[in-house]
Write a protein that holds these residues in place. Structure first.
Motif, PDB file in Angstrom:
ATOM      1  N   LEU A   1       0.822  -0.955  -0.508  1.00 27.53           N
ATOM      2  CA  LEU A   1      -0.291  -0.287  -0.082  1.00 27.53           C
ATOM      3  C   LEU A   1       0.572   1.210  -0.051  1.00 27.53           C
ATOM      4  O   LEU A   1       1.555   2.157   0.818  1.00 27.53           O
ATOM      5  N   ALA A   2       0.748   1.804  -0.506  1.00 30.65           N
ATOM      6  CA  ALA A   2       1.942   2.819  -0.981  1.00 30.65           C
ATOM      7  C   ALA A   2       1.236   4.088  -0.649  1.00 30.65           C
ATOM      8  O   ALA A   2      -0.067   4.614  -0.689  1.00 30.65           O
ATOM      9  N   CYS A   3       1.560   4.925   0.331  1.00 25.77           N
ATOM     10  CA  CYS A   3       1.099   6.049   1.101  1.00 25.77           C
ATOM     11  C   CYS A   3       2.929   6.633   1.843  1.00 25.77           C
ATOM     12  O   CYS A   3       3.340   6.543   2.058  1.00 25.77           O
ATOM     13  N   ALA A   4       1.725   8.461   1.586  1.00 27.90           N
ATOM     14  CA  ALA A   4       3.330   9.228   1.754  1.00 27.90           C
ATOM     15  C   ALA A   4       2.774   9.627   2.651  1.00 27.90           C
ATOM     16  O   ALA A   4       2.237  10.588   3.895  1.00 27.90           O
ATOM     17  N   VAL A   5       3.934   8.632   4.376  1.00 33.54           N
ATOM     18  CA  VAL A   5       4.010   9.668   6.015  1.00 33.54           C
ATOM     19  C   VAL A   5       5.222  10.364   6.149  1.00 33.54           C
ATOM     20  O   VAL A   5       6.282   9.348   5.517  1.00 33.54           O
ATOM     21  N   PRO A   6       4.786  11.158   6.159  1.00 31.25           N
ATOM     22  CA  PRO A   6       5.982  12.281   6.170  1.00 31.25           C
ATOM     23  C   PRO A   6       7.217  11.450   7.103  1.00 31.25           C
ATOM     24  O   PRO A   6       6.956  11.323   8.517  1.00 31.25           O
ATOM     25  N   PRO A   7       8.696  12.685   7.537  1.00 37.95           N
ATOM     26  CA  PRO A   7       9.444  12.706   8.315  1.00 37.95           C
ATOM     27  C   PRO A   7       9.012  13.284   9.524  1.00 37.95           C
ATOM     28  O   PRO A   7       7.866  13.823   9.407  1.00 37.95           O
ATOM     29  N   ILE A   8       9.765  12.662  10.812  1.00 32.32           N
ATOM     30  CA  ILE A   8       9.340  14.027  12.008  1.00 32.32           C
ATOM     31  C   ILE A   8      10.524  14.817  12.478  1.00 32.32           C
ATOM     32  O   ILE A   8      11.486  13.955  12.320  1.00 32.32           O
ATOM     33  N   LYS A   9       9.906  15.439  12.474  1.00 32.40           N
ATOM     34  CA  LYS A   9      11.409  15.800  13.426  1.00 32.40           C
ATOM     35  C   LYS A   9      11.484  16.280  14.802  1.00 32.40           C
ATOM     36  O   LYS A   9      10.548  16.746  15.687  1.00 32.40           O
TER      37      LYS A   9
ATOM     38  N   SER B   1       5.206  18.788  12.739  1.00 29.79           N
ATOM     39  CA  SER B   1       5.098  17.627  12.164  1.00 29.79           C
ATOM     40  C   SER B   1       4.721  16.457  12.657  1.00 29.79           C
ATOM     41  O   SER B   1       4.684  15.047  11.763  1.00 29.79           O
ATOM     42  N   LEU B   2       4.713  16.255  13.791  1.00 28.98           N
ATOM     43  CA  LEU B   2       4.619  14.744  14.356  1.00 28.98           C
ATOM     44  C   LEU B   2       2.351  15.022  14.098  1.00 28.98           C
ATOM     45  O   LEU B   2       2.134  13.706  14.411  1.00 28.98           O
TER      46      LEU B   2
ATOM     47  N   SER C   1       6.072   1.767   3.498  1.00 30.85           N
ATOM     48  CA  SER C   1       5.494   3.223   3.554  1.00 30.85           C
ATOM     49  C   SER C   1       5.892   3.643   4.728  1.00 30.85           C
ATOM     50  O   SER C   1       6.799   5.416   4.455  1.00 30.85           O
ATOM     51  N   ILE C   2       5.913   2.937   5.347  1.00 30.36           N
ATOM     52  CA  ILE C   2       5.674   3.909   7.146  1.00 30.36           C
ATOM     53  C   ILE C   2       7.596   3.987   6.813  1.00 30.36           C
ATOM     54  O   ILE C   2       7.504   4.920   7.599  1.00 30.36           O
TER      55      ILE C   2
END
Length: 249
Positions: free
Chosen positions: A44-52, A58-59, A193-194
């Protein structure tokens, strides 16, 4: 899972359960979740962003992306099984108040009556935002939403009220471990993706070493069910209700 309403149960539902791995839970007004809800091993392709580190924004973005990913995954599985699906309300907060009342402690909560997932961003999250641990807040609570939509939580609430203290503990474990297994089913498609920052083997090892919880049960069993869902990739592998007691202690 920490809910305003504690729900667990099993005994009176035994006649509704199948003995084989294709059965995932009690039949309560809807088709039983079987392996028709999870045989596809595709990613499953999901755009999960980075966390700062130190960034609440960002969280929040991470949790929102995780929620969208989980929603897509389970909506597709329910559709394949011919079961009606509705999305939960998702609230992300740094405070203690929520749609299901005041939150005690940290982490995420599922509110059955409101069909809501409440995720609390903690100081620990801000200091050490370990992706997989934070992602699990969404994955596990979505497992409880699946239980709610299929009638498991409602049926178990009634049974829980009639049970002894000892029986309630076991029933709570069965409930929580099924949610762990459902999280594993979700990871079977979404883990790449995660971008968890940890191998699956190492993650499951860490789960085994976690602190024991009276509500959730022994960490080794939580790890067993999460890994079973991940490797099976189907809800049919998540029948904690007829599992031997040693697997849900």
């Amino acid at each position: 899972m920490r809910t305003a309403l504690v729900v667990a149960g099993w005994g009176l539902l035994a006649g509704m359960l199948g003995a084989g791995p294709a059965q995932a839970g009690p039949r309560v007004g809807q088709p039983v979740l079987s392996d028709v809800m999870g045989g596809d091993r595709g990613e499953l392709a999901c755009a999960v962003p980075p966390i700062k580190v130190g960034s609440v924004g960002s969280l929040r973005a991470f949790h929102r992306a995780m929620a969208g990913c989980a929603d897509r995954f389970w909506a597709a599985r329910f559709a394949a099984a011919g079961i009606a699906y509705s999305s939960p309300e998702v609230t992300i907060t740094t405070g203690a108040d929520s749609v299901c009342g005041r939150i005690s402690g940290a982490g995420a909560h599922y509110c059955p009556e409101q069909r809501a997932i409440v995720i609390r961003i903690t100081r620990q999250d801000l200091r050490d935002p370990f992706r997989m641990n934070i992602a699990h807040s969404v994955a596990h609570e979505w497992g409880h939403h699946v239980q709610q939509l299929t009638g498991v939580l409602g049926a178990q609430e009634a049974l829980y009220q009639q049970a002894t203290d000892q029986a309630r503990t076991v029933l709570s474990h069965r409930l929580e471990m099924q949610a762990e297994c459902y999280a594993g089913v979700f990871y079977s498609a979404a883990l790449k993706s995660i971008r968890p920052g940890i191998t699956w083997k190492a993650w499951i090892g860490a789960v085994r070493q976690a602190e024991e919880s009276e509500v959730h049960g022994k960490p080794r069993n939580l790890a067993f069910w999460q890994d079973r869902g991940y490797r099976g990739g189907a809800t049919g592998f998540c029948n904690t209700w007829t599992a031997d007691g040693t697997k849900v202690g």
